[in-house]
Design a protein around this motif. Sequence first.
Motif, PDB file in Angstrom:
ATOM      1  N   ALA A 108       0.816  -1.434   0.218  1.00 23.42           N
ATOM      2  CA  ALA A 108       0.015   0.123  -0.193  1.00 23.42           C
ATOM      3  C   ALA A 108       1.029   1.005   0.138  1.00 23.42           C
ATOM      4  O   ALA A 108       1.566   1.600   0.746  1.00 23.42           O
ATOM      5  CB  ALA A 108      -0.612   0.030   1.512  1.00 23.42           C
ATOM      6  N   VAL A 109       0.473   2.054  -1.167  1.00 21.04           N
ATOM      7  CA  VAL A 109       1.287   3.188  -1.254  1.00 21.04           C
ATOM      8  C   VAL A 109       0.281   4.396  -1.269  1.00 21.04           C
ATOM      9  O   VAL A 109      -0.629   4.477  -2.072  1.00 21.04           O
ATOM     10  CB  VAL A 109       2.639   3.560  -2.278  1.00 21.04           C
ATOM     11  CG1 VAL A 109       3.008   5.130  -2.651  1.00 21.04           C
ATOM     12  CG2 VAL A 109       3.328   2.517  -2.089  1.00 21.04           C
ATOM     13  N   SER A 110       0.713   5.607  -0.464  1.00 19.22           N
ATOM     14  CA  SER A 110      -0.905   6.704  -0.972  1.00 19.22           C
ATOM     15  C   SER A 110      -0.511   7.578  -1.925  1.00 19.22           C
ATOM     16  O   SER A 110       0.996   7.147  -2.144  1.00 19.22           O
ATOM     17  CB  SER A 110      -0.515   7.513   0.873  1.00 19.22           C
ATOM     18  OG  SER A 110       0.670   8.366   1.052  1.00 19.22           O
ATOM     19  N   SER A 111      -1.326   8.386  -2.231  1.00 16.54           N
ATOM     20  CA  SER A 111      -1.617   9.328  -3.125  1.00 16.54           C
ATOM     21  C   SER A 111      -0.261   9.861  -2.862  1.00 16.54           C
ATOM     22  O   SER A 111       0.897  10.552  -4.114  1.00 16.54           O
ATOM     23  CB  SER A 111      -2.215   9.625  -3.977  1.00 16.54           C
ATOM     24  OG  SER A 111      -3.151   9.928  -2.835  1.00 16.54           O
ATOM     25  N   LEU A 112      -0.040  11.326  -1.503  1.00 17.91           N
ATOM     26  CA  LEU A 112       0.737  11.944  -1.291  1.00 17.91           C
ATOM     27  C   LEU A 112       2.438  11.286  -1.761  1.00 17.91           C
ATOM     28  O   LEU A 112       2.941  11.741  -1.800  1.00 17.91           O
ATOM     29  CB  LEU A 112       0.525  12.669   0.246  1.00 17.91           C
ATOM     30  CG  LEU A 112      -1.097  12.877   0.172  1.00 17.91           C
ATOM     31  CD1 LEU A 112      -1.320  13.832   0.904  1.00 17.91           C
ATOM     32  CD2 LEU A 112      -1.726  13.637  -0.873  1.00 17.91           C
ATOM     33  N   GLU A 113       2.354   9.890  -1.259  1.00 18.68           N
ATOM     34  CA  GLU A 113       3.840   9.818  -1.001  1.00 18.68           C
ATOM     35  C   GLU A 113       4.237   9.270  -2.483  1.00 18.68           C
ATOM     36  O   GLU A 113       5.403   9.591  -2.357  1.00 18.68           O
ATOM     37  CB  GLU A 113       3.780   7.890  -0.661  1.00 18.68           C
ATOM     38  CG  GLU A 113       3.600   8.011   0.496  1.00 18.68           C
ATOM     39  CD  GLU A 113       3.240   6.298   1.328  1.00 18.68           C
ATOM     40  OE1 GLU A 113       4.907   5.551   2.003  1.00 18.68           O
ATOM     41  OE2 GLU A 113       2.583   5.688   2.048  1.00 18.68           O
ATOM     42  N   ALA A 114       3.194   8.856  -3.338  1.00 17.79           N
ATOM     43  CA  ALA A 114       3.613   8.933  -4.860  1.00 17.79           C
ATOM     44  C   ALA A 114       3.778  10.226  -5.418  1.00 17.79           C
ATOM     45  O   ALA A 114       4.695  10.540  -5.530  1.00 17.79           O
ATOM     46  CB  ALA A 114       2.061   7.802  -5.265  1.00 17.79           C
ATOM     47  N   LEU A 115       3.435  10.961  -5.035  1.00 18.59           N
ATOM     48  CA  LEU A 115       3.534  12.425  -5.377  1.00 18.59           C
ATOM     49  C   LEU A 115       4.787  13.269  -5.303  1.00 18.59           C
ATOM     50  O   LEU A 115       5.671  13.821  -5.788  1.00 18.59           O
ATOM     51  CB  LEU A 115       2.468  13.619  -4.832  1.00 18.59           C
ATOM     52  CG  LEU A 115       1.037  13.966  -5.921  1.00 18.59           C
ATOM     53  CD1 LEU A 115       0.006  14.415  -5.152  1.00 18.59           C
ATOM     54  CD2 LEU A 115       1.520  14.328  -6.895  1.00 18.59           C
ATOM     55  N   ALA A 116       4.936  12.885  -3.659  1.00 19.21           N
ATOM     56  CA  ALA A 116       6.750  13.109  -2.926  1.00 19.21           C
ATOM     57  C   ALA A 116       7.680  12.908  -3.952  1.00 19.21           C
ATOM     58  O   ALA A 116       8.656  12.940  -3.945  1.00 19.21           O
ATOM     59  CB  ALA A 116       6.373  13.009  -1.771  1.00 19.21           C
ATOM     60  N   ALA A 117       7.556  11.190  -3.964  1.00 22.34           N
ATOM     61  CA  ALA A 117       7.974  10.460  -4.308  1.00 22.34           C
ATOM     62  C   ALA A 117       9.214  11.283  -5.878  1.00 22.34           C
ATOM     63  O   ALA A 117      10.124  10.827  -6.415  1.00 22.34           O
ATOM     64  CB  ALA A 117       8.078   8.599  -4.532  1.00 22.34           C
ATOM     65  N   GLY A 118       7.823  11.619  -6.727  1.00 22.85           N
ATOM     66  CA  GLY A 118       8.442  12.152  -8.219  1.00 22.85           C
ATOM     67  C   GLY A 118       9.515  13.266  -7.502  1.00 22.85           C
ATOM     68  O   GLY A 118       9.328  13.984  -8.805  1.00 22.85           O
ATOM     69  N   GLU A 119       9.312  13.074  -6.831  1.00 24.04           N
ATOM     70  CA  GLU A 119      10.210  14.858  -6.653  1.00 24.04           C
ATOM     71  C   GLU A 119      11.847  14.668  -5.996  1.00 24.04           C
ATOM     72  O   GLU A 119      12.118  14.020  -5.847  1.00 24.04           O
ATOM     73  CB  GLU A 119       9.445  16.034  -5.584  1.00 24.04           C
ATOM     74  CG  GLU A 119       8.018  16.449  -5.882  1.00 24.04           C
ATOM     75  CD  GLU A 119       7.834  17.049  -7.328  1.00 24.04           C
ATOM     76  OE1 GLU A 119       8.547  18.235  -7.354  1.00 24.04           O
ATOM     77  OE2 GLU A 119       7.362  16.634  -7.857  1.00 24.04           O
ATOM     78  N   THR A 120      12.549  15.555  -6.872  1.00 23.76           N
ATOM     79  CA  THR A 120      14.379  16.123  -6.419  1.00 23.76           C
ATOM     80  C   THR A 120      13.989  16.653  -5.198  1.00 23.76           C
ATOM     81  O   THR A 120      15.796  16.504  -4.250  1.00 23.76           O
ATOM     82  CB  THR A 120      14.795  16.014  -7.632  1.00 23.76           C
ATOM     83  OG1 THR A 120      14.755  16.889  -7.375  1.00 23.76           O
ATOM     84  CG2 THR A 120      15.004  15.192  -8.578  1.00 23.76           C
ATOM     85  N   ALA A 121      13.421  17.373  -4.438  1.00 29.88           N
ATOM     86  CA  ALA A 121      13.820  18.575  -3.457  1.00 29.88           C
ATOM     87  C   ALA A 121      13.568  17.009  -2.126  1.00 29.88           C
ATOM     88  O   ALA A 121      13.226  16.409  -1.850  1.00 29.88           O
ATOM     89  CB  ALA A 121      12.505  19.347  -3.523  1.00 29.88           C
ATOM     90  N   ASN A 122      14.531  17.973  -1.545  1.00 30.02           N
ATOM     91  CA  ASN A 122      14.027  17.326  -0.121  1.00 30.02           C
ATOM     92  C   ASN A 122      12.750  17.437   1.486  1.00 30.02           C
ATOM     93  O   ASN A 122      13.201  16.321   2.214  1.00 30.02           O
ATOM     94  CB  ASN A 122      15.550  17.794   1.047  1.00 30.02           C
ATOM     95  CG  ASN A 122      16.449  17.071   0.251  1.00 30.02           C
ATOM     96  OD1 ASN A 122      17.086  15.897  -0.790  1.00 30.02           O
ATOM     97  ND2 ASN A 122      18.095  18.203   0.035  1.00 30.02           N
ATOM     98  N   LYS A 123      12.414  18.659   1.015  1.00 26.97           N
ATOM     99  CA  LYS A 123      10.832  18.590   1.445  1.00 26.97           C
ATOM    100  C   LYS A 123      10.026  19.111   0.315  1.00 26.97           C
ATOM    101  O   LYS A 123      10.164  20.718  -0.068  1.00 26.97           O
ATOM    102  CB  LYS A 123      11.072  20.210   2.098  1.00 26.97           C
ATOM    103  CG  LYS A 123      11.883  20.064   3.512  1.00 26.97           C
ATOM    104  CD  LYS A 123      12.526  21.141   4.659  1.00 26.97           C
ATOM    105  CE  LYS A 123      11.472  21.603   5.547  1.00 26.97           C
ATOM    106  NZ  LYS A 123      11.331  23.162   5.965  1.00 26.97           N
ATOM    107  N   VAL A 124       9.059  18.721   0.738  1.00 29.70           N
ATOM    108  CA  VAL A 124       7.645  17.987   0.006  1.00 29.70           C
ATOM    109  C   VAL A 124       6.487  18.431   0.418  1.00 29.70           C
ATOM    110  O   VAL A 124       6.587  17.104   1.764  1.00 29.70           O
ATOM    111  CB  VAL A 124       7.703  17.339  -1.431  1.00 29.70           C
ATOM    112  CG1 VAL A 124       6.518  16.996  -2.279  1.00 29.70           C
ATOM    113  CG2 VAL A 124       8.969  17.357  -1.670  1.00 29.70           C
ATOM    114  N   TRP A 125       5.961  19.428   0.333  1.00 26.89           N
ATOM    115  CA  TRP A 125       4.220  18.780   0.561  1.00 26.89           C
ATOM    116  C   TRP A 125       3.128  19.220  -0.476  1.00 26.89           C
ATOM    117  O   TRP A 125       2.865  19.374  -1.626  1.00 26.89           O
ATOM    118  CB  TRP A 125       3.793  20.362   1.085  1.00 26.89           C
ATOM    119  CG  TRP A 125       2.583  20.397   1.850  1.00 26.89           C
ATOM    120  CD1 TRP A 125       1.183  21.345   1.088  1.00 26.89           C
ATOM    121  CD2 TRP A 125       2.834  20.805   3.431  1.00 26.89           C
ATOM    122  NE1 TRP A 125       0.555  20.992   2.286  1.00 26.89           N
ATOM    123  CE2 TRP A 125       1.101  20.847   3.243  1.00 26.89           C
ATOM    124  CE3 TRP A 125       3.470  20.448   4.146  1.00 26.89           C
ATOM    125  CZ2 TRP A 125       0.318  20.530   4.692  1.00 26.89           C
ATOM    126  CZ3 TRP A 125       2.606  20.393   5.599  1.00 26.89           C
ATOM    127  CH2 TRP A 125       1.276  20.726   5.581  1.00 26.89           C
TER     128      TRP A 125
END
Length: 228
Positions: free
Chosen positions: A92-109
């Motif tokens: 199980a992976v949350s949609s918000l986790e999946a969003l964050a995982a696509g970014e290269t930044a270290n802090k993602v909202w």
Amino acid sequence: MNLLALETATDTVSIGLLAGGVIATQTLADAGARSSERILAELSGLLAGRGLRLKDFDAIAYDCGPGAFTALRSGCAIAKALALAAELPMIAVSSLEALAAGETANKVWAALDARMGGIYAAGFVRTRDGWRMETPILCRAPADMRVEGEGWVGVGTGFAVADGALVAANPGVFAEFAAERIPDARGLLTQAELKFAAGLLLDPAAAQLTYVRDKVALTTREREQART
């Protein structure tokens, strides 16, 4: 490690696989009422094109939400059926986790449009072991959401709700934001790979969705009032 993924948190469905260290994905825009048939057909083609079968995989990852209720429920049901058929565990992976995982930044909202004037949102910080969720998943009007700290990179359709009210309500907090981004199978697989390594596997019978709120649609009267 070979993983299969179904991302169904929005109207744009994304399927993907990780096999031999290579990620391959396929997007189904506006899948509509026959999304289950389209997902299965596209998935079959994706596997056939690489000479793979379901039993060649180690687990099936799915988006557990939050997001579009009907689409998530359909995606979870398909993932369960495939996992049961091939006797595979699920991740199980949350949609918000999946969003964050696509970014290269270290802090993602990460924020998604929750409809009815609200957004789903949570903050994530990159660690040596992957993304750590810094806040609980919230669901509220963007103008009422307060984000602590600064230097956050914002991502997701929630940043477009109410003319960008989330950014306006939190001046100086976001270094940048991308309101057009949605979760996809690549981000889902990135998180699923880490969870697989950590042993976070589910029996298909235990696979569930994350319900941040019970109300998933406006009444006819509420829709009429919103238009006035």
